[in-house]
Motif scaffolding. Structure first.
Motif, mmCIF file in Angstrom:
data_model
loop_
_atom_site.group_PDB
_atom_site.id
_atom_site.type_symbol
_atom_site.label_atom_id
_atom_site.label_comp_id
_atom_site.label_asym_id
_atom_site.label_seq_id
_atom_site.Cartn_x
_atom_site.Cartn_y
_atom_site.Cartn_z
ATOM 1 N N ILE A 180 14.305 14.093 -9.282
ATOM 2 C CA ILE A 180 14.790 12.805 -8.800
ATOM 3 C C ILE A 180 13.729 12.213 -7.885
ATOM 4 O O ILE A 180 13.130 12.915 -7.058
ATOM 5 N N SER A 181 13.440 10.941 -8.062
ATOM 6 C CA SER A 181 12.395 10.291 -7.272
ATOM 7 C C SER A 181 12.980 9.682 -6.004
ATOM 8 O O SER A 181 14.193 9.460 -5.897
ATOM 9 N N ILE A 182 12.090 9.412 -5.056
ATOM 10 C CA ILE A 182 12.508 8.759 -3.816
ATOM 11 C C ILE A 182 13.109 7.393 -4.124
ATOM 12 O O ILE A 182 14.097 6.970 -3.510
ATOM 13 N N ASP A 183 12.513 6.719 -5.091
ATOM 14 C CA ASP A 183 13.015 5.403 -5.461
ATOM 15 C C ASP A 183 14.449 5.487 -5.991
ATOM 16 O O ASP A 183 15.307 4.661 -5.655
ATOM 17 N N TYR A 189 0.830 -1.209 0.000
ATOM 18 C CA TYR A 189 0.000 0.000 0.000
ATOM 19 C C TYR A 189 0.864 1.259 0.000
ATOM 20 O O TYR A 189 0.525 2.260 -0.637
ATOM 21 N N LEU A 190 1.998 1.206 0.715
ATOM 22 C CA LEU A 190 2.903 2.357 0.768
ATOM 23 C C LEU A 190 3.896 2.372 -0.382
ATOM 24 O O LEU A 190 4.559 3.388 -0.614
ATOM 25 N N GLY A 191 4.030 1.241 -1.073
ATOM 26 C CA GLY A 191 4.988 1.176 -2.164
ATOM 27 C C GLY A 191 6.418 1.024 -1.693
ATOM 28 O O GLY A 191 7.347 1.516 -2.349
ATOM 29 N N VAL A 192 6.629 0.347 -0.561
ATOM 30 C CA VAL A 192 7.971 0.125 -0.027
ATOM 31 C C VAL A 192 8.124 -1.357 0.278
ATOM 32 O O VAL A 192 7.166 -2.129 0.200
ATOM 33 N N SER A 193 9.325 -1.744 0.633
ATOM 34 C CA SER A 193 9.571 -3.132 1.002
ATOM 35 C C SER A 193 9.160 -3.372 2.449
ATOM 36 O O SER A 193 8.957 -2.434 3.224
ATOM 37 N N LYS A 224 3.899 5.142 -10.433
ATOM 38 C CA LYS A 224 4.398 4.392 -9.292
ATOM 39 C C LYS A 224 3.448 4.550 -8.107
ATOM 40 O O LYS A 224 2.819 5.588 -7.936
ATOM 41 N N VAL A 225 3.387 3.509 -7.301
ATOM 42 C CA VAL A 225 2.480 3.471 -6.165
ATOM 43 C C VAL A 225 3.227 3.869 -4.906
ATOM 44 O O VAL A 225 4.379 3.485 -4.708
ATOM 45 N N GLY A 226 2.552 4.630 -4.044
ATOM 46 C CA GLY A 226 3.104 4.940 -2.737
ATOM 47 C C GLY A 226 4.165 6.011 -2.771
ATOM 48 O O GLY A 226 4.230 6.851 -3.674
ATOM 49 N N PHE A 262 -1.799 -3.110 10.795
ATOM 50 C CA PHE A 262 -1.772 -1.655 10.658
ATOM 51 C C PHE A 262 -3.179 -1.165 10.339
ATOM 52 O O PHE A 262 -3.921 -1.814 9.594
ATOM 53 N N GLN A 263 -3.517 -0.012 10.891
ATOM 54 C CA GLN A 263 -4.766 0.636 10.512
ATOM 55 C C GLN A 263 -4.559 1.385 9.201
ATOM 56 O O GLN A 263 -3.575 2.109 9.036
ATOM 57 N N GLN A 264 -5.494 1.205 8.298
ATOM 58 C CA GLN A 264 -5.376 1.883 7.011
ATOM 59 C C GLN A 264 -5.410 3.396 7.191
ATOM 60 O O GLN A 264 -4.770 4.137 6.440
ATOM 61 N N GLN A 265 -6.134 3.864 8.189
ATOM 62 C CA GLN A 265 -6.200 5.301 8.442
ATOM 63 C C GLN A 265 -4.828 5.851 8.819
ATOM 64 O O GLN A 265 -4.452 6.955 8.411
ATOM 65 N N VAL A 266 -4.047 5.081 9.591
ATOM 66 C CA VAL A 266 -2.698 5.517 9.966
ATOM 67 C C VAL A 266 -1.806 5.604 8.734
ATOM 68 O O VAL A 266 -1.027 6.554 8.576
ATOM 69 N N LEU A 267 -1.931 4.624 7.843
ATOM 70 C CA LEU A 267 -1.135 4.655 6.611
ATOM 71 C C LEU A 267 -1.539 5.831 5.731
ATOM 72 O O LEU A 267 -0.680 6.492 5.126
ATOM 73 N N ASP A 268 -2.849 6.107 5.651
ATOM 74 C CA ASP A 268 -3.307 7.246 4.849
ATOM 75 C C ASP A 268 -2.802 8.562 5.422
ATOM 76 O O ASP A 268 -2.431 9.479 4.678
#
Length: 631
Positions: A460-463, A399-403, A497-499, A434-440
């Motif tokens: 430059i992207s975070i990735d 959901y966050l687009g991270v590992s 890209k996601v997240g 995890f609560q989805q609200q916290v991630l949002d």
């Protein structure tokens, strides 16, 4: 057996709602008999010991039976009254032990009212005064067999007694009982205003139910320490009845606040966590609930059940048959088993949520042991509603687009707080929650609108930063903290890209921020040098082996190769490569090296030069070409 053929000379008709004993006394007085002894004399004279009250009156007065329906109340033991005369009241609610009267009414009407014989009627509804039960002359209770119609056996006129005025609540109670009595006898009660703060349902109760309610409430409120509060000795005497009815009026006033306070006073401290409802209520309140089982007492039962639902921290189950189904469905306490079924969460997770304060829960007391976990239904519903669904570690990372590793790092560094985190040696990603609200909320703190040209060389992207400037995600945490604190400004988001991996920064501002974070560092390891230059480690190895980056130092004890920052700065000032090459030349990143080679600018390292991985040009050669090209 011969019939009674003796008719009394004077045979007055009964007055409306006249007392049975009072009518017998008045009937005898009109015929020269000063007491009730004349009844026994006539029965003995005519040998009719088994005659009923109505039969006796018909044979002695000749009045038809319908005219005798005006009298109410108990009779002499030898004359059994019809059930209609007793109005279905229990024996304890009829006072046949001694007389009770209102001197003013007795003086005005001239007969004894049946209403005065009601045990709980201690106030005259017309004059608002307490009823008299002692002779004003000898100060003794006056029994029905003693004295005359209007006089005590001591000769005192009962109509001349003076009685004190009753207080407001007792007057209201007397009017309420009087109205119920008139209704029960088929009459139309006088219009009386019910106390505004009293429950309106008491005005519609049948006389029988009203007496039961008033008696139960008063006894339980007065005798709080007695095992059986309704077993009251001498309960027909005003001295005993006054405090009972005063407490009854107090409970009915300001309904249901005072009643709720009464219930709270009966519950012992700490009993709200009792596993058993009987332990919570105690013996008295449990008996009170059973006493008020009639459907007409629904308003009292509702308040008692509301009190249970509000204050008892235990669980209402199907075995609590006396509690309505609606209260069971709305009871704010459920067991951990029910909470697990409703939320699809394991018991261990629910226990952790309670310990973390995300849910309200407590342990019920069962024989001194608190090992039955109870959950607040409201807190569980609010938790599920606010969370908008629960995600495990794998789903949250996607959901966050991270590992998964970076998400764990976010948790360790305090960027995200999990709802549930496995303890001990458990490290199953499914166990995380995890609560989805916290991630949002976390995404909102760093999220911006999509950028139209995410592949622009100035961005430059975070990735890309994570791949080129960070290692093991540590730099990413610092980067996100800088974004949240406003040290770095987001330019946009790559919609492909996601997240957070698609967040875009200004390349120049990022490099400035990145270099400022390393001012005190003068010696770099090979990995640190690669991050500082913005290239990959294997490219740095190649450049080192070709001698383009020199002055490396080997630490004997640590077996680690290091290089000074000054050497890296000199390399950056002398050479140009990668994205900077594309920015300076004006060509695309993929075609810049090939275009420069075709135009005669030869690299010092690269696939076509020495087999290197990345084309590296002398900055001097590039600047010379640009000066010539731009004329």
């Amino acid at each position: 057996m011969p019939e009674i053929s003796y008719h009394l000379p004077s045979r007055p008709l009964p007055q409306p709602r006249e007392s049975t004993l009072g009518y017998l006394l008045r009937l005898g007085d009109r015929n020269g008999h000063r007491s009730l002894a004349w009844v026994a004399q006539i029965r003995r004279q005519h040998s009719r010991p088994d005659v009923t009250l109505n039969q006796f009156l018909q044979l002695t007065t000749g009045h038809p039976e319908p005219s005798l329906h005006q009298i109410y109340g108990p009779s002499l033991p030898a004359l059994q009254p019809a059930p209609s005369h007793l109005l279905g009241l229990k024996t304890q609610f009829w006072n046949s032990e001694h007389r009770r009267w209102c001197p003013a009414c007795l003086r005005e009407s001239g007969y004894w009212k049946a209403e005065w014989q009601l045990t709980l009627q201690i106030v005259c509804p017309e004059h608002g005064k307490l009823l008299q039960e002692h002779c004003p002359g000898c100060h003794k209770p006056l029994r029905w067999h003693g004295g005359e119609l209007f006089h005590c056996f001591c000769g005192q006129d009962l109509r001349q007694a003076r009685t004190p005025q009753a207080d407001g609540p007792l007057q209201a109670l007397g009017q309420l009982i009087s109205a119920a009595f008139v209704t029960a006898t088929g009459g139309e009660p006088a219009a009386t205003a019910l106390q505004q703060d009293w429950p309106s349902e008491v005005a519609t109760l049948h006389l029988t139910r009203l007496c039961e309610l008033l008696w139960s409430l008063g006894c339980y409120a007065t005798f709080s320490t007695v095992t059986k509060p309704q077993k009251v000795q001498r309960h027909h005497h005003l001295k005993v009845l006054l405090p009972i009815l005063a407490n009854t009026a107090r409970l009915l006033s300001n309904w249901p606040a005072v009643f709720d306070t009464f219930l709270q006073e009966r519950v012992q401290p700490g009993r709200e966590y009792a596993l058993s409802l009987r332990q919570f209520l105690g013996q008295q309140l449990a008996w009170l609930h059973r006493t008020l089982a009639h459907p007409e007492f629904h308003f009292v039962r509702q308040e008692l059940e509301r009190f249970i639902a509000l204050h008892w921290k235990g669980r209402i189950t199907d075995r609590h048959h006396f509690i309505s189904h609606g209260v069971k469905q709305r009871h704010p306490v459920i067991s951990v088993v029910e909470a697990s079924q409703q939320s699809c969460l394991s018991r261990d997770k629910l226990v952790t949520l309670v310990q973390q304060g995300a849910l309200q829960g407590w342990s019920a007391d069962h024989h001194g042991r608190r090992d039955f976990l109870m959950i607040s239904r409201t807190s569980l519903e609010q938790f599920l509603l606010a969370s908008g669904g629960m995600l495990n570690l794998i789903d949250s990372a996607a959901y966050l687009g991270v590992s998964k590793g970076r998400l764990k790092l976010f948790v360790e560094r305090g960027l995200i707080t999990p709802t549930y985190r496995p303890s001990g040696g458990k490290n199953d990603p499914v166990q995380w929650m995890f609560q989805q609200q916290v991630l949002d909320t976390f995404l909102t703190s760093v999220q911006v609108n999509a950028h139209a040209t995410p592949d622009c060389g100035s961005l430059i992207s975070i990735d890309q930063i994570c791949r080129g400037y960070t290692r093991n995600g540590a730099g990413m945490v610092e980067l996100l903290q800088a974004i949240q604190q406003g040290d770095l400004k987001m330019i946009g988001h790559n919609p492909a890209k996601v997240g957070i991996g698609g967040l875009l920064l200004s390349r120049q501002s990022f490099r400035h921020w990145f270099e400022q974070r390393q001012p005190e560092k003068t010696v770099f390891s090979l990995a640190g040098a690669a991050r500082y230059l913005g290239i990959k480690e294997h490219v740095l190895y190649w450049l080192r082996d070709r001698g383009l980056i020199y002055d490396w130092h080997q630490a004997e004890s640590k077996r680690m190769t290091s290089v000074h920052k000054e050497t890296l700065d000199q390399f950056r000032q002398r050479y140009v490569w990668g994205r900077e090459l594309a920015e300076l030349s004006g060509y695309g990143r993929q075609s810049a090296s090939r275009a420069l080679i075709n135009r005669g600018v030869w690299p010092v390292s690269g696939p076509r030069t020495d087999g290197g991985i990345t084309y590296v040009f002398l900055r001097e050669d590039l600047e010379h070409y640009l000066r010539v090209e731009r004329g």
